[in-house]
Design a protein around this motif. Structure first.
Motif, mmCIF file in Angstrom:
data_model
loop_
_atom_site.group_PDB
_atom_site.id
_atom_site.type_symbol
_atom_site.label_atom_id
_atom_site.label_comp_id
_atom_site.label_asym_id
_atom_site.label_seq_id
_atom_site.Cartn_x
_atom_site.Cartn_y
_atom_site.Cartn_z
ATOM 1 N N CYS A 93 15.401 29.028 10.679
ATOM 2 C CA CYS A 93 14.336 30.037 10.667
ATOM 3 C C CYS A 93 14.537 31.003 9.501
ATOM 4 N N GLY A 94 15.785 31.421 9.299
ATOM 5 C CA GLY A 94 16.086 32.322 8.188
ATOM 6 C C GLY A 94 15.802 31.683 6.842
ATOM 7 N N ILE A 95 16.141 30.408 6.721
ATOM 8 C CA ILE A 95 15.891 29.688 5.464
ATOM 9 C C ILE A 95 14.392 29.615 5.183
ATOM 10 N N LEU A 96 13.603 29.335 6.208
ATOM 11 C CA LEU A 96 12.150 29.266 6.034
ATOM 12 C C LEU A 96 11.569 30.622 5.653
ATOM 13 N N ILE A 97 12.120 31.686 6.233
ATOM 14 C CA ILE A 97 11.682 33.036 5.873
ATOM 15 C C ILE A 97 11.943 33.296 4.391
ATOM 16 N N VAL A 98 13.109 32.886 3.914
ATOM 17 C CA VAL A 98 13.465 33.049 2.501
ATOM 18 C C VAL A 98 12.512 32.259 1.613
ATOM 19 N N VAL A 99 12.269 31.012 1.966
ATOM 20 C CA VAL A 99 11.398 30.151 1.147
ATOM 21 C C VAL A 99 9.992 30.732 1.065
ATOM 22 N N VAL A 100 9.451 31.177 2.189
ATOM 23 C CA VAL A 100 8.110 31.768 2.211
ATOM 24 C C VAL A 100 8.072 33.038 1.361
ATOM 25 N N THR A 101 9.067 33.904 1.551
ATOM 26 C CA THR A 101 9.123 35.165 0.799
ATOM 27 C C THR A 101 9.191 34.909 -0.700
ATOM 28 N N TRP A 102 10.051 33.984 -1.092
ATOM 29 C CA TRP A 102 10.210 33.663 -2.511
ATOM 30 C C TRP A 102 8.942 33.027 -3.083
ATOM 31 N N ALA A 103 8.385 32.075 -2.368
ATOM 32 C CA ALA A 103 7.221 31.343 -2.871
ATOM 33 C C ALA A 103 6.005 32.250 -3.066
ATOM 34 N N LEU A 104 5.821 33.210 -2.159
ATOM 35 C CA LEU A 104 4.637 34.061 -2.219
ATOM 36 C C LEU A 104 4.824 35.303 -3.089
#
Length: 208
Positions: A93-104
């Motif tokens: 879940c934390g990894i997905l939060i990071v990916v979303v934050t970075w991508a957007l």
């Protein structure tokens, strides 16, 4: 010139390592404070978001990967229980939060077009990361958790899910529905707080 560039790279690497360690420690402090104050939120990704804004994707993922297993170990020591591998899987879940934050947030020209646009981007990050976190955690609890005999069981979602199951909701919905309001509010607070810390770091860097 080459020596100067290498020196700058080494300095940047040292700064990144320091910030990664600091983010993990401060996330842990927030997690402990949250547990002591019994706040019905997670609030343990504020500095994960901040490090992602400031240092990028890889440092953010490193924080996410290390933090969850570390806190699982700490809680097991505090509660004098066995170490449960399943609880480490929430790092996803934390990894997905990071990916979303970075991508957007990677398109800086659009992200900082004006204050309104920045706020809109932060809200989009909040809701998108909430969706990713909710769905991934619910999938883990519904389909992966049964393969593990025991878990630490510290999540506030566990008690709420039992109530929903008593109301004849499916297991998937029993984990998903109580998670939605908690996660959405948590993501809004953590995203905006993380961005605020990032802005402070940028300001501090400019004054150095």
């Amino acid at each position: 010139m080459t020596n100067t560039l290498q020196s700058e790279k080494h300095k940047s690497l040292r700064t990144t390592i320091f910030l990664v360690i600091a983010a993990i420690i401060l996330n842990s402090v927030f997690s402990f404070a949250n547990a002591i104050l019994h706040i019905p939120l997670f609030l343990d990704t504020v500095f994960t978001v901040a490090i992602t804004f400031y240092c990028g994707l890889i440092p953010g993922i490193i924080v996410a990967i290390i933090f969850n297993p570390l806190m699982t170990l700490v809680w097991c020591i505090i509660n004098n229980t066995d170490f449960y591998i399943y609880d480490c899987l929430y790092a996803i879940c934390g990894i997905l939060i990071v990916v979303v934050t970075w991508a957007l947030s990677r398109n800086k020209n659009e992200f900082y077009f004006n204050r309104t646009v920045t706020i809109l981007y932060l809200l989009i990050i909040s809701f998108t990361s909430a969706f990713a976190s909710c769905v991934s955690a619910t999938i883990l609890d519904t389909f992966i958790r049964p393969f593990f005999e025991r878990t630490l069981g510290l999540s506030m979602i566990d008690n709420l899910s039992v109530s929903f199951q008593k109301l004849k909701f499916s297991v998937f919905l029993s984990y998903l529905l109580p998670r939605i309001p908690i996660t959405v509010l948590d993501r809004i607070i953590c995203t905006f707080s993380g961005f605020g810390i990032y802005r402070l770091l940028v300001r501090e860097k400019k004054t150095c």
